[in-house]
Design a protein around this motif. Structure first.
Motif, PDB file in Angstrom:
ATOM      1  N   SER A  83      -8.120   6.257  -5.587  1.00  0.00           N
ATOM      2  CA  SER A  83      -7.121   5.640  -4.708  1.00  0.00           C
ATOM      3  C   SER A  83      -7.616   4.247  -4.352  1.00  0.00           C
ATOM      4  O   SER A  83      -8.800   3.919  -4.568  1.00  0.00           O
ATOM      5  CB  SER A  83      -6.929   6.459  -3.422  1.00  0.00           C
ATOM      6  N   GLY A  84      -6.742   3.456  -3.782  1.00  0.00           N
ATOM      7  CA  GLY A  84      -7.141   2.135  -3.298  1.00  0.00           C
ATOM      8  C   GLY A  84      -8.208   2.257  -2.227  1.00  0.00           C
ATOM      9  O   GLY A  84      -9.175   1.490  -2.203  1.00  0.00           O
ATOM     10  N   MET A  85      -8.061   3.228  -1.332  1.00  0.00           N
ATOM     11  CA  MET A  85      -9.056   3.406  -0.277  1.00  0.00           C
ATOM     12  C   MET A  85     -10.409   3.808  -0.855  1.00  0.00           C
ATOM     13  O   MET A  85     -11.448   3.413  -0.340  1.00  0.00           O
ATOM     14  CB  MET A  85      -8.586   4.434   0.767  1.00  0.00           C
ATOM     15  N   ILE A  88     -11.978   0.578  -1.981  1.00  0.00           N
ATOM     16  CA  ILE A  88     -12.471  -0.227  -0.854  1.00  0.00           C
ATOM     17  C   ILE A  88     -13.737   0.395  -0.254  1.00  0.00           C
ATOM     18  O   ILE A  88     -14.740  -0.279  -0.030  1.00  0.00           O
ATOM     19  CB  ILE A  88     -11.353  -0.386   0.209  1.00  0.00           C
ATOM     20  N   PHE A 109      -4.196  -3.684   5.837  1.00  0.00           N
ATOM     21  CA  PHE A 109      -3.608  -2.372   5.556  1.00  0.00           C
ATOM     22  C   PHE A 109      -4.212  -1.387   6.563  1.00  0.00           C
ATOM     23  O   PHE A 109      -5.410  -1.426   6.842  1.00  0.00           O
ATOM     24  CB  PHE A 109      -3.955  -1.998   4.115  1.00  0.00           C
ATOM     25  N   THR A 112      -7.481   0.497   5.844  1.00  0.00           N
ATOM     26  CA  THR A 112      -8.610  -0.426   5.695  1.00  0.00           C
ATOM     27  C   THR A 112      -9.107  -0.824   7.075  1.00  0.00           C
ATOM     28  O   THR A 112     -10.313  -0.840   7.346  1.00  0.00           O
ATOM     29  CB  THR A 112      -8.176  -1.684   4.909  1.00  0.00           C
ATOM     30  N   GLU A 152      -6.968  -9.612   2.512  1.00  0.00           N
ATOM     31  CA  GLU A 152      -5.856  -9.269   1.620  1.00  0.00           C
ATOM     32  C   GLU A 152      -5.201 -10.598   1.264  1.00  0.00           C
ATOM     33  O   GLU A 152      -4.920 -11.405   2.164  1.00  0.00           O
ATOM     34  CB  GLU A 152      -4.880  -8.332   2.337  1.00  0.00           C
ATOM     35  N   ASN A 156      -0.297  -7.246   4.516  1.00  0.00           N
ATOM     36  CA  ASN A 156       0.784  -6.268   4.572  1.00  0.00           C
ATOM     37  C   ASN A 156       0.751  -5.649   5.961  1.00  0.00           C
ATOM     38  O   ASN A 156      -0.257  -5.078   6.330  1.00  0.00           O
ATOM     39  CB  ASN A 156       0.504  -5.222   3.478  1.00  0.00           C
ATOM     40  N   ASP A 181      -8.492  -8.006  -1.546  1.00  0.00           N
ATOM     41  CA  ASP A 181      -7.544  -6.961  -1.922  1.00  0.00           C
ATOM     42  C   ASP A 181      -6.302  -7.682  -2.460  1.00  0.00           C
ATOM     43  O   ASP A 181      -5.620  -8.394  -1.729  1.00  0.00           O
ATOM     44  CB  ASP A 181      -7.215  -6.117  -0.682  1.00  0.00           C
ATOM     45  N   THR A 183      -3.664  -6.224  -3.996  1.00  0.00           N
ATOM     46  CA  THR A 183      -2.607  -5.248  -4.293  1.00  0.00           C
ATOM     47  C   THR A 183      -1.205  -5.858  -4.315  1.00  0.00           C
ATOM     48  O   THR A 183      -0.369  -5.486  -5.128  1.00  0.00           O
ATOM     49  CB  THR A 183      -2.666  -4.099  -3.249  1.00  0.00           C
ATOM     50  N   SER A 203      -5.141  -1.464  -5.080  1.00  0.00           N
ATOM     51  CA  SER A 203      -4.572  -0.120  -5.049  1.00  0.00           C
ATOM     52  C   SER A 203      -3.648  -0.037  -6.255  1.00  0.00           C
ATOM     53  O   SER A 203      -2.534  -0.561  -6.243  1.00  0.00           O
ATOM     54  CB  SER A 203      -3.791   0.122  -3.756  1.00  0.00           C
ATOM     55  N   THR A 205      -2.199   2.434  -7.224  1.00  0.00           N
ATOM     56  CA  THR A 205      -1.091   3.318  -6.852  1.00  0.00           C
ATOM     57  C   THR A 205       0.218   2.528  -6.855  1.00  0.00           C
ATOM     58  O   THR A 205       1.283   3.096  -7.084  1.00  0.00           O
ATOM     59  CB  THR A 205      -1.316   3.827  -5.403  1.00  0.00           C
ATOM     60  N   LYS A 206       0.132   1.241  -6.593  1.00  0.00           N
ATOM     61  CA  LYS A 206       1.307   0.424  -6.344  1.00  0.00           C
ATOM     62  C   LYS A 206       1.890  -0.067  -7.680  1.00  0.00           C
ATOM     63  O   LYS A 206       2.376   0.744  -8.439  1.00  0.00           O
ATOM     64  CB  LYS A 206       0.947  -0.713  -5.391  1.00  0.00           C
ATOM     65  N   LEU A 215      -1.959   8.161  -7.926  1.00  0.00           N
ATOM     66  CA  LEU A 215      -2.732   7.246  -7.084  1.00  0.00           C
ATOM     67  C   LEU A 215      -3.951   6.739  -7.839  1.00  0.00           C
ATOM     68  O   LEU A 215      -4.526   7.473  -8.644  1.00  0.00           O
ATOM     69  CB  LEU A 215      -3.231   7.959  -5.827  1.00  0.00           C
ATOM     70  N   GLY A 216      -4.341   5.514  -7.534  1.00  0.00           N
ATOM     71  CA  GLY A 216      -5.549   4.988  -8.154  1.00  0.00           C
ATOM     72  C   GLY A 216      -6.029   3.735  -7.465  1.00  0.00           C
ATOM     73  O   GLY A 216      -5.306   3.122  -6.672  1.00  0.00           O
ATOM     74  N   LEU A 355       4.502   1.252  -1.712  1.00  0.00           N
ATOM     75  CA  LEU A 355       4.983  -0.062  -2.148  1.00  0.00           C
ATOM     76  C   LEU A 355       5.150  -0.047  -3.660  1.00  0.00           C
ATOM     77  O   LEU A 355       4.391   0.616  -4.362  1.00  0.00           O
ATOM     78  CB  LEU A 355       3.963  -1.151  -1.798  1.00  0.00           C
TER      79      LEU A 355
HETATM   80  C1  LIG Z   1      -1.686   0.967  -0.380  1.00  0.00           C
HETATM   81  C2  LIG Z   1      -2.693  -0.075  -0.093  1.00  0.00           C
HETATM   82  C3  LIG Z   1      -4.056   0.232  -0.006  1.00  0.00           C
HETATM   83  C4  LIG Z   1      -4.578   1.652  -0.148  1.00  0.00           C
HETATM   84  O1  LIG Z   1      -4.312   2.184  -1.383  1.00  0.00           O
HETATM   85  P1  LIG Z   1      -4.185   3.772  -1.679  1.00  0.00           P
HETATM   86  O2  LIG Z   1      -4.043   3.833  -3.151  1.00  0.00           O
HETATM   87  O3  LIG Z   1      -3.014   4.276  -0.902  1.00  0.00           O
HETATM   88  O4  LIG Z   1      -5.462   4.396  -1.168  1.00  0.00           O
HETATM   89  C5  LIG Z   1      -4.943  -0.792   0.225  1.00  0.00           C
HETATM   90  N1  LIG Z   1      -4.511  -2.061   0.390  1.00  0.00           N
HETATM   91  C6  LIG Z   1      -3.220  -2.392   0.321  1.00  0.00           C
HETATM   92  C7  LIG Z   1      -2.818  -3.817   0.495  1.00  0.00           C
HETATM   93  C8  LIG Z   1      -2.255  -1.422   0.090  1.00  0.00           C
HETATM   94  O5  LIG Z   1      -0.957  -1.757   0.028  1.00  0.00           O
END
Ligand SMILES: *Cc1c(COP(=O)(O)O)cnc(C)c1O
Length: 409
Positions: A83-85, A88, A109, A112, A152, A156, A181, A183, A203, A205-206, A215-216, A355
């Motif tokens: 996941s993005g988290m 991070i 976020f 974060t 970021e 966001n 970040d 994303t 992230s 995931t987006k 998710l990634g 997102l």
């Molecule tokens: C969604 C998001 C994250 C976290 O990502 P996950 O994949 O949900 O863990 C981190 N930073 C930003 C800017 C995001 O939009």
């Protein structure tokens, strides 16, 4: 001649020719790998060969995904997480230490922010939340124990644009890495390396996942920072030079935290990368169009999107991201009640978090993502009760506009 992004996103050479000449890289859905001899096994375990041993550490499908990202970003290394988290947290578990501090903005976020303010705090890591648009303030907050300036690229949901050249220069002069970040604007439209970013987190995931089915997260290391001043990495820096961070991450941290990407997700995200540029441009074009149209709707108090010419960050945004700074915008209505009633009347746009799904998603940040935050923290984070966040998808933009118009009137 080096091929362009869209071509490279599809034609990434396989590390080995596939036994069955598959055009798509296979999904190696397995936990462990066999060895022909005890010697070969030992060589793999001690890193003399890069053979796969166990899928928490490396896996052929995930490695191929990492390779594609590396070629697209021209990075030194890429590590794919769950996941993005996870991306991070793996970065900071590699570089932070008790007594260290992080200089960042409160405009982050939600998780974060919570990771810095609560999780890392318990390990004696201080986070200095400051105004990243005030360069003097940033400079004053960095000291010899600052392990990173973190930001970021576009926040966001505030949509504040970081001045990356200025911030990376300050960080560099203070021997501090800049971690960004990215994303909100994926690497098809934004080259972090050219703006002095040392480590990029995404992230996936987006935009990258495409269709929001998995998710990634990605850690992208440009190996353009001297880690000798970081007590956690000083020894590795002597041994491995600018590869110190990647070495720490790959040889220790990501293995111990156990949040490596799984093969199925890597496969899905490989396909996501093939159409990333196409999807991003379409979604961001839709977003710019809707932002322009929303400014003409009488019930809309204000529209926030850096792609709008009257936006405070417009020029800076253009110089870093071009004309399409992502596919997310926010707008203000008269009150929280108006926001709720508008959301309830939507027929096409989905009330959902996340997102950059293919479908447009909408929410009221103050009562959802930030709903359990204290009032004063929400205020510090600039989260207003009157704001709606819209993540624009790939639908026909006139249909989206019509849905907004019918719900607003
Ligand atoms: C969604 C998001 C994250 C976290 O990502 P996950 O994949 O949900 O863990 C981190 N930073 C930003 C800017 C995001 O939009």
């Amino acid at each position: 001649m080096k091929k362009n992004f869209e071509t490279r996103a599809i034609h990434t050479p396989f590390p080995k020719k596939d036994t069955y000449n598959s055009l798509q890289f296979p999904i190696y859905e397995c936990s462990a790998f066999e060895f022909d001899s005890a010697e070969a096994m030992s060589d793999a375990f001690v890193g003399k060969t890069s053979d796969h041993t166990y899928s928490r550490i490396t896996n052929p499908t995930v490695s191929y995904f990492e390779k594609r990202v590396m070629e697209l970003t021209e990075a030194f290394s890429t590590t794919a997480l769950n996941s993005g988290m996870a991306a991070i947290s793996n970065v900071f578990f590699s570089i932070a230490y008790t007594g260290a501090n992080i200089v960042t903005s409160p405009h982050l976020f939600g998780n974060t922010y919570s990771f810095f303010a609560s999780t890392l705090k318990a390990f004696g890591v201080e986070t200095r939340f400051c105004d990243l648009t005030n360069l003097t303030e940033v400079e004053k907050n960095i000291d010899e124990h600052t392990c990173a300036v973190y930001l970021e690229i576009i926040t966001n949901p505030q949509l504040e644009v970081a001045n990356l050249k200025a911030l990376s220069t300050i960080a560099k002069n203070k021997n501090t890495p800049l971690i960004a970040d990215s994303t909100i604007v994926p690497f098809c439209a934004f080259k972090a390396k050219n703006f002095g970013v040392n480590i990029e987190v995404v992230s996936s995931t987006k935009y990258i996942s495409g269709g929001a089915t998995n998710l990634g997260g990605l850690i992208i290391d440009y190996a353009n920072f001297d880690w000798s001043k970081n007590p956690r990495l000083a020894d590795f820096s002597k041994q491995f030079g600018d590869a110190a961070f990647t070495t720490k991450l790959r040889k220790e941290i990501h293995r111990n935290l156990g949040a490596y990407m799984t093969p199925h997700v890597a496969h899905a995200q490989l396909m996501g990368l093939e159409t990333l540029s196409l999807r991003f441009n379409k979604a961001a074009e839709n977003c710019l169009y809707l932002a322009q149209k929303l400014t003409q709707v009488p019930q809309v108090v204000s529209v926030n999107y850096p792609g709008l010419e009257n936006n405070n960050f417009h020029q800076l945004s253009n110089s870093q991201f071009g004309e399409l700074p992502g596919a997310m915008l926010t707008f203000d209505l008269a009150s929280k009640e108006t926001c709720f009633s508008f959301l309830n009347k939507l027929k096409l746009i989905k009330r959902a978090t996340n997102l950059f799904d293919n479908r447009s998603l909408i929410l009221h940040p103050a009562s959802t993502i930030y709903g359990s935050f204290q009032e004063d923290v929400r205020k510090q984070m600039n989260i207003s009760d009157n704001t709606i966040r819209l993540s624009v998808g790939l639908e026909n933009v006139e249909d989206l506009l019509q849905d907004i118009q019918q719900a607003i009137s």
